[in-house]
Motif scaffolding. Structure first.
Motif, PDB file in Angstrom:
ATOM      1  N   HIS A  81       0.816  -1.214   0.000  1.00  0.00           N
ATOM      2  CA  HIS A  81       0.000   0.000   0.000  1.00  0.00           C
ATOM      3  C   HIS A  81       0.848   1.262   0.000  1.00  0.00           C
ATOM      4  O   HIS A  81       1.948   1.276   0.538  1.00  0.00           O
ATOM      5  CB  HIS A  81      -0.868   0.045   1.267  1.00  0.00           C
ATOM      6  CG  HIS A  81      -2.084  -0.812   1.182  1.00  0.00           C
ATOM      7  ND1 HIS A  81      -3.091  -0.755   2.106  1.00  0.00           N
ATOM      8  CD2 HIS A  81      -2.454  -1.752   0.286  1.00  0.00           C
ATOM      9  CE1 HIS A  81      -4.040  -1.629   1.771  1.00  0.00           C
ATOM     10  NE2 HIS A  81      -3.679  -2.246   0.679  1.00  0.00           N
ATOM     11  N   MET A 103      -5.338   5.344   1.527  1.00  0.00           N
ATOM     12  CA  MET A 103      -4.460   4.216   1.250  1.00  0.00           C
ATOM     13  C   MET A 103      -4.835   3.654  -0.095  1.00  0.00           C
ATOM     14  O   MET A 103      -5.992   3.613  -0.466  1.00  0.00           O
ATOM     15  CB  MET A 103      -4.646   3.115   2.292  1.00  0.00           C
ATOM     16  CG  MET A 103      -4.033   3.450   3.595  1.00  0.00           C
ATOM     17  SD  MET A 103      -3.752   1.956   4.529  1.00  0.00           S
ATOM     18  CE  MET A 103      -5.399   1.563   5.011  1.00  0.00           C
ATOM     19  N   HIS A 108       3.575   0.980   2.882  1.00  0.00           N
ATOM     20  CA  HIS A 108       3.525  -0.022   3.949  1.00  0.00           C
ATOM     21  C   HIS A 108       3.004  -1.345   3.422  1.00  0.00           C
ATOM     22  O   HIS A 108       2.484  -1.426   2.311  1.00  0.00           O
ATOM     23  CB  HIS A 108       2.656   0.462   5.118  1.00  0.00           C
ATOM     24  CG  HIS A 108       1.252   0.815   4.725  1.00  0.00           C
ATOM     25  ND1 HIS A 108       0.927   2.012   4.142  1.00  0.00           N
ATOM     26  CD2 HIS A 108       0.095   0.122   4.825  1.00  0.00           C
ATOM     27  CE1 HIS A 108      -0.372   2.045   3.906  1.00  0.00           C
ATOM     28  NE2 HIS A 108      -0.910   0.900   4.302  1.00  0.00           N
ATOM     29  N   MET A 158       0.219  -4.190   4.132  1.00  0.00           N
ATOM     30  CA  MET A 158      -1.036  -4.319   4.853  1.00  0.00           C
ATOM     31  C   MET A 158      -1.319  -5.801   5.034  1.00  0.00           C
ATOM     32  O   MET A 158      -1.443  -6.538   4.049  1.00  0.00           O
ATOM     33  CB  MET A 158      -2.146  -3.661   4.020  1.00  0.00           C
ATOM     34  CG  MET A 158      -3.263  -3.141   4.849  1.00  0.00           C
ATOM     35  SD  MET A 158      -2.780  -1.547   5.530  1.00  0.00           S
ATOM     36  CE  MET A 158      -3.836  -1.523   6.948  1.00  0.00           C
ATOM     37  N   HIS A 191      -9.156   0.787   6.812  1.00  0.00           N
ATOM     38  CA  HIS A 191      -8.994   0.074   5.575  1.00  0.00           C
ATOM     39  C   HIS A 191     -10.210  -0.044   4.689  1.00  0.00           C
ATOM     40  O   HIS A 191     -10.407  -1.035   4.010  1.00  0.00           O
ATOM     41  CB  HIS A 191      -8.461  -1.336   5.827  1.00  0.00           C
ATOM     42  CG  HIS A 191      -7.570  -1.673   4.720  1.00  0.00           C
ATOM     43  ND1 HIS A 191      -8.021  -2.258   3.578  1.00  0.00           N
ATOM     44  CD2 HIS A 191      -6.286  -1.384   4.544  1.00  0.00           C
ATOM     45  CE1 HIS A 191      -7.015  -2.317   2.755  1.00  0.00           C
ATOM     46  NE2 HIS A 191      -5.958  -1.812   3.316  1.00  0.00           N
TER      47      HIS A 191
HETATM   48 CU    CU Z   1      -2.943   0.060   4.038  1.00  0.00          CU
END
Ligand code: CU
Length: 164
Positions: free
Chosen positions: A75, A86, A108, A110, A160
């Motif tokens: 992400h 995101m 990042h 996820m 999310h």
């Molecule tokens: Cu994420």
């Protein structure tokens, strides 16, 4: 005859060099991988690490997996207007000789579909998959890391749903 022997020797050397090149381990190293602790019922978690490409060619992170989650997505996080969003990305570019930081507030991993809450102090196996370096294994340490942009980020931003 000496010539065929020499030629065979050269051939063997060439093959050896060739196989050495193939067998060479990847030049990407994963460092300081960690994941944020989660609470029960939280289906996703963020994981972060530093990727160091010490090689002379660019590589790309294509995916990752861990036994702690059903799947792992890559992400990015970007401001869209005044909302942090995101977004799933297909790959994370690792130019030659660079270190790319996956950190709160930016790129990042996820962890989707957590099988159990991530508890501080736990260590989880993480396998990273690179375009050129192949699979690189490391370990996620669960815990909160030092000051970061996301430390004060409201929990809903990690919800999310990709809308907020
Ligand atoms: Cu994420």
């Amino acid at each position: 005859m000496k010539l065929p022997t020499l030629r065979q020797g050269l051939l063997a050397a060439a093959l050896l060099l060739n196989s050495a090149a193939w067998a060479q381990p990847g030049t990407v190293q994963a460092r300081d991988a960690w994941a944020r602790p989660t609470v029960g019922g939280q289906p996703v978690g963020g994981a972060y690490l530093r990727l160091q490409n010490t090689g002379g060619t660019a590589d790309r992170l294509l995916g990752a997996s861990t036994s702690a989650a059903e799947r792992v997505e890559l992400h990015s996080m970007q401001m869209s207007g005044d909302v942090m969003r995101m977004r799933q990305v297909d790959a994370i570019e690792l130019p030659a000789g660079t270190t790319v930081e996956l950190a709160p507030g930016g790129l990042h991993l996820m962890l989707m579909g957590l099988k159990a809450p991530l508890r501080t102090g736990e260590r989880l196996p993480l396998v990273l998959r690179f375009e050129k370096s192949g699979e690189v294994k490391t370990e996620l340490v669960v815990g909160n890391r030092g000051p970061s942009a996301a430390a004060s980020m409201p929990a809903h931003m990690h919800g999310h749903d990709h809308k907020q």
